[in-house]
Design a protein around this motif. Structure first.
Motif, PDB file in Angstrom:
ATOM      1  N   SER A  72       0.836  -1.200   0.000  1.00 39.88           N
ATOM      2  CA  SER A  72       0.000   0.000   0.000  1.00 39.88           C
ATOM      3  C   SER A  72       0.869   1.248   0.000  1.00 39.88           C
ATOM      4  CB  SER A  72      -0.924  -0.003   1.216  1.00 39.88           C
ATOM      5  OG  SER A  72      -1.715  -1.170   1.207  1.00 39.88           O
ATOM      6  N   THR A  73       1.955   1.189   0.770  1.00 43.72           N
ATOM      7  CA  THR A  73       2.882   2.320   0.818  1.00 43.72           C
ATOM      8  C   THR A  73       3.395   2.634  -0.581  1.00 43.72           C
ATOM      9  OG1 THR A  73       3.580   1.550   3.007  1.00 43.72           O
ATOM     10  CG2 THR A  73       5.015   3.145   1.893  1.00 43.72           C
ATOM     11  N   MET A  86      -0.384   0.192   7.090  1.00 41.10           N
ATOM     12  CA  MET A  86      -0.384  -0.305   8.457  1.00 41.10           C
ATOM     13  C   MET A  86       0.275   0.702   9.397  1.00 41.10           C
ATOM     14  SD  MET A  86       0.924  -3.974   9.775  1.00 41.10           S
ATOM     15  CE  MET A  86       2.555  -3.439  10.194  1.00 41.10           C
ATOM     16  N   GLU A  88       2.463   1.848  11.998  1.00 40.41           N
ATOM     17  CA  GLU A  88       3.720   1.296  12.520  1.00 40.41           C
ATOM     18  C   GLU A  88       3.656   1.018  14.017  1.00 40.41           C
ATOM     19  OE1 GLU A  88       6.841   1.415  10.676  1.00 40.41           O
ATOM     20  OE2 GLU A  88       6.326   2.668   8.965  1.00 40.41           O
ATOM     21  N   ASP A 198      13.482  -3.362  -0.067  1.00 43.36           N
ATOM     22  CA  ASP A 198      14.620  -3.376   0.853  1.00 43.36           C
ATOM     23  C   ASP A 198      15.862  -3.999   0.210  1.00 43.36           C
ATOM     24  OD1 ASP A 198      12.958  -2.179   2.594  1.00 43.36           O
ATOM     25  OD2 ASP A 198      12.943  -3.773   4.114  1.00 43.36           O
TER      26      ASP A 198
HETATM   27  P1  GDP Z   1       1.104  -3.840   3.012  1.00 40.75           P
HETATM   28  O1  GDP Z   1       0.380  -4.636   4.010  1.00 40.75           O
HETATM   29  O2  GDP Z   1       1.880  -4.697   2.120  1.00 40.75           O
HETATM   30  O3  GDP Z   1       0.162  -2.956   2.272  1.00 40.75           O
HETATM   31  O4  GDP Z   1       2.163  -2.940   3.777  1.00 40.75           O
HETATM   32  P2  GDP Z   1       2.006  -1.444   4.236  1.00 40.75           P
HETATM   33  O5  GDP Z   1       2.173  -0.525   3.112  1.00 40.75           O
HETATM   34  O6  GDP Z   1       0.763  -1.303   5.057  1.00 40.75           O
HETATM   35  O7  GDP Z   1       3.287  -1.368   5.132  1.00 40.75           O
HETATM   36  C1  GDP Z   1       3.460  -2.191   6.210  1.00 40.75           C
HETATM   37  C2  GDP Z   1       4.544  -1.585   7.050  1.00 40.75           C
HETATM   38  O8  GDP Z   1       5.780  -1.649   6.359  1.00 40.75           O
HETATM   39  C3  GDP Z   1       4.293  -0.167   7.376  1.00 40.75           C
HETATM   40  O9  GDP Z   1       4.631   0.041   8.720  1.00 40.75           O
HETATM   41  C4  GDP Z   1       5.237   0.606   6.481  1.00 40.75           C
HETATM   42  O10 GDP Z   1       5.696   1.804   7.044  1.00 40.75           O
HETATM   43  C5  GDP Z   1       6.368  -0.336   6.281  1.00 40.75           C
HETATM   44  N1  GDP Z   1       7.031  -0.205   5.046  1.00 40.75           N
HETATM   45  C6  GDP Z   1       6.508   0.246   3.907  1.00 40.75           C
HETATM   46  N2  GDP Z   1       7.387   0.196   2.924  1.00 40.75           N
HETATM   47  C7  GDP Z   1       8.524  -0.325   3.411  1.00 40.75           C
HETATM   48  C8  GDP Z   1       9.808  -0.628   2.870  1.00 40.75           C
HETATM   49  O11 GDP Z   1      10.073  -0.431   1.659  1.00 40.75           O
HETATM   50  N3  GDP Z   1      10.729  -1.169   3.722  1.00 40.75           N
HETATM   51  C9  GDP Z   1      10.399  -1.396   4.984  1.00 40.75           C
HETATM   52  N4  GDP Z   1      11.313  -1.952   5.728  1.00 40.75           N
HETATM   53  N5  GDP Z   1       9.236  -1.119   5.566  1.00 40.75           N
HETATM   54  C10 GDP Z   1       8.271  -0.581   4.752  1.00 40.75           C
END
Ligand code: GDP
Ligand code: MG
Length: 688
Positions: A72-73, A86, A88, A198
């Protein structure tokens, strides 16, 4: 964040949950909820996003991957969307289901497929399969999101997910490609974009890419394919692309700039590596996306075989019907405006142009939206639409013809009457001018009312108009002929009146010769007057014959009327009295007699009386001395006028025998009175 929102009655979360937004372009919608129900609101939402009329000018992208891998990010950064991320601090899991947003300032529908990776959580692989099917059937690009450390874990969750995607894809597009309904190179091709998150950088992207590609091919090989698809390669259906993003927290700046680079490849059509290639487009017109997706989801949900051609045909039927109905209702609205005028009998000026415009408008409207759908269905529904359009227009056309017919006929009559006013017209010219005008007006009006591509015709109506025009012209001719004959008759009467009177006042043996000669001369004149005038009437020989016969008969009757008038009791008795008096009361020099006793009153009385009485038989029958005059009526005329109520020979008799007796007696009494008076006058003169 999302979990705190109260689900709506249908289980779908409300839109615009980030507070009230004026700008609906950032609204998001949960198209499939965690109970696997499809939203009924997608169509309206696509409308609010302003994408409904985009035609094929939009793209769809979906993301797949394990929970909490930053999907989603990434989407929010790439497309400016508003998917939940999500929290954090609380590490709460977001709601399962499929969400959709419109890309900010771009015609892109972005699908965030939540919780696709059931394997990792040891749960619902059913949803994974269904959402894969659903995404493949609609998306051009599938973003597969994974951590760098997941690469090479062939047995890992992602590989299971991809295996599902491949299997599902074969089911969807494998057969389709083979049937030639759609070729691999066009509609069924999908881009798998691997985004490695990452990425620390120790292993170069090329190596990661090679590992992933090898894994994918191994998965492909391991699929149990139907025999006819045995030789199909992964590359027959998928393009593969790979990209890596730096650590979001450890190399935040680099992360942001790489995301921006990737974003360019989605946005900038001219950029190298532009990702939305036309070949990936699933060719569902934007206004049909909602219906299509719902249909797909329904099929997927009921575990039916997802047959895309059928889905597309169903979609086409539904949408073409809808589009057609809209076009038709606007068309009906327009057509209604002229329905009443036409029904009330008016000839609507420029009706044809109006009808052609409405029809073209409706078809243009239909074509604009419907032509993007399945061509067979589009074509069939177009034929139906044309039938419906013409079914509405045809009564207007026929009504216009009918009204035109009527008005032309009215004008024709009026032109005729105007033309026949006055003395110096040629009937034939008046008719042919009025007829030409009438036919031309009708033909022009009828041609104007025609609509192209119809089988309508107006020639029959023109034929029937011509017939009626002919009938009117015939009637006019008859009326005119009658009028003319009346006029001739009046003149005839005028002309015979005095001469006949004169002849009948001169009671001689040749009296009737004079009368009949006058009759003949006057009738000849009348007949030639008729012949001259009748020339312009284009009368038939038959009509001329019967008109002349009528003229002769009426002339004869006019003469008889004149004779009757001149031989009515008081008139004839006056004539006899005059005749008698002239002989009895006046001498040969015309001097009044004064009777003396010596005069032979008895002898003079008897002479005068006998001479006068001889006149009665003279008057009692029309009998000329000159036998040539006896037949002064042409035989064919006498034939045709010897009808039941008209027996020519009997019209020669002026006084019947009884009448003759009666007149004789009446006259005798008159004469006796004179005699007595004469006798008395001598007595009184003696007495003096
Ligand atoms: P989704 O469930 O796949 O949609 O993940 P989200 O976008 O909700 O992100 C889940 C968590 O991972 C959040 O706390 C983000 O801040 C964090 N996050 C998002 N992108 C990255 C990334 O590229 N690297 C890391 N390590 N954390 C990330
Ligand atoms: Mg998410």
């Amino acid at each position: 964040f999302a979990a705190t929102q109260a689900p709506m009655a249908n289980g779908h979360l409300p839109n615009g949950t980030h507070g009230r937004r004026i700008d609906s372009s950032t609204e998001r919608i949960q198209i499939v909820n965690d109970e696997k129900q499809f939203t009924p609101d997608l169509g309206a939402q696509i409308g609010r996003w302003g994408l409904r009329d985009a035609g094929f000018g939009y793209n769809i992208v979906a993301v797949f991957g394990s929970q909490s891998t930053g999907k989603s990010t990434l989407l929010n950064r790439l497309f400016g969307t508003t998917f939940d991320v999500m929290d954090e601090t609380r590490r709460q899991q977001t709601t399962k289901g499929i969400w959709m947003c419109r890309g900010k300032e771009m015609n892109v529908m972005v699908m965030d497929v939540e919780g696709t990776d059931g394997r990792e959580r040891g749960e619902d692989q059913d949803f994974e399969r269904k959402s894969a099917l659903f995404s493949l059937a609609s998306s051009e690009i599938l973003i597969v999101n994974l951590w760098e450390h997941q690469v090479g874990l062939y047995q890992g969750a992602n590989m299971g997910l991809l295996k599902t995607v491949f299997e599902v894809n074969l089911g969807l597009f494998g057969r389709q490609a083979q049937n030639g309904i759609s070729t691999i190179s066009t509609h069924s091709r999908t881009l798998l974009l691997f985004v490695i998150r990452d990425h620390i950088g120790q292993t170069p992207l090329a190596n990661l890419q090679a590992t992933l590609t090898a894994d994918l091919n191994r998965i492909w090989e391991s699929l149990s394919k139907p025999t006819e698809l045995r030789d199909r390669q992964l590359s027959d259906y998928f393009d593969l692309a790979f990209t890596a993003l730096p650590h979001k927290i450890l190399s935040a700046d680099k992360f942001e700039s790489e995301v921006l680079n990737l974003r360019t490849r989605f946005v900038d059509k001219t950029s190298e590596g532009y990702l939305f290639k036309p070949a990936y487009h699933k060719r569902i017109p934007a206004d049909g996306v909602a219906f299509y997706m719902e249909g797909i989801w329904e099929q997927v949900q009921t575990n039916k075989d997802l047959d895309l051609p059928t889905q597309q045909e169903l979609l086409a039927q539904f949408r073409c019907d809808e589009i057609s109905a809209v076009a038709l209702s606007e068309f009906h609205e327009q057509a209604k405006s002229q329905k009443r005028p036409v029904e009330s009998g008016r000839v609507v000026e420029g009706l044809g142009a109006l009808m052609r415009n409405w029809r073209t408008d409706a078809l243009t409207r239909y074509d604009r939206d419907a032509s993007r759908y399945h061509q067979g269905v589009y074509g069939r529904k177009r034929t139906d639409l044309i039938t419906a359009l013409d079914a509405t227009l045809s009564p207007l056309f026929l009504g216009q013809l009918k009204n035109l017919h009527k008005s032309c006929l009215v004008t024709f009559k009026k032109t005729m009457l105007d033309g026949l006013r006055g003395e110096t017209y040629s009937f034939a010219d008046v008719v042919s001018k009025a007829r030409d005008e009438c036919e031309q007006t009708f033909s022009e009006g009828a041609k104007e009312a025609l609509v192209d591509d119809t089988e309508w015709s107006w020639e029959d109506e023109l034929e029937s108009l011509k017939e009626e025009v002919q009938a009117v012209a015939d009637q006019c001719r008859k009326d005119e002929t009658k009028k003319m004959i009346n006029l001739i008759e009046r003149n005839f009467k005028k002309h015979i009146s005095e001469p006949v009177e004169l002849h009948l006042n001169k009671a001689t043996v040749e009296m009737w010769d004079g009368v009949l000669r006058t009759f003949k001369v006057t009738l000849d004149k009348a007949e030639s007057t008729y012949s001259i005038k009748a020339k312009s009437f284009n009368c038939t020989d038959e009509e001329n014959t019967s008109s002349l016969a009528a003229l002769r008969k009426r002339a004869w009757l006019a003469l008889r009327a004149k004779i009757d008038e001149q031989t009515a009791d008081p008139v004839i008795l006056g004539k006899l009295r005059g005749h008698f008096e002239e002989r009895f009361r006046y001498d040969e020099q015309g001097v009044p007699r004064v009777w003396k006793p010596t005069d032979d009153i008895d002898g003079a009385f008897k002479k005068a009386k006998d001479e006068t009485l001889e006149l009665v038989p003279l008057y009692s029958k029309i009998s000329p001395v000159d036998s040539a005059l006896e037949y002064s009526l042409p035989s064919e005329a006498t034939d045709s006028i010897n009808t039941e109520d008209f027996d020519f020979p009997s019209t020669l008799v002026v006084f019947s025998e009884t009448k003759t007796m009666e007149l004789t007696n009446k006259f005798r009494r008159d004469a006796d009175a004179y005699y007595v008076e004469a006798k008395r006058s001598t007595v009184s003169s003696v007495a003096q």
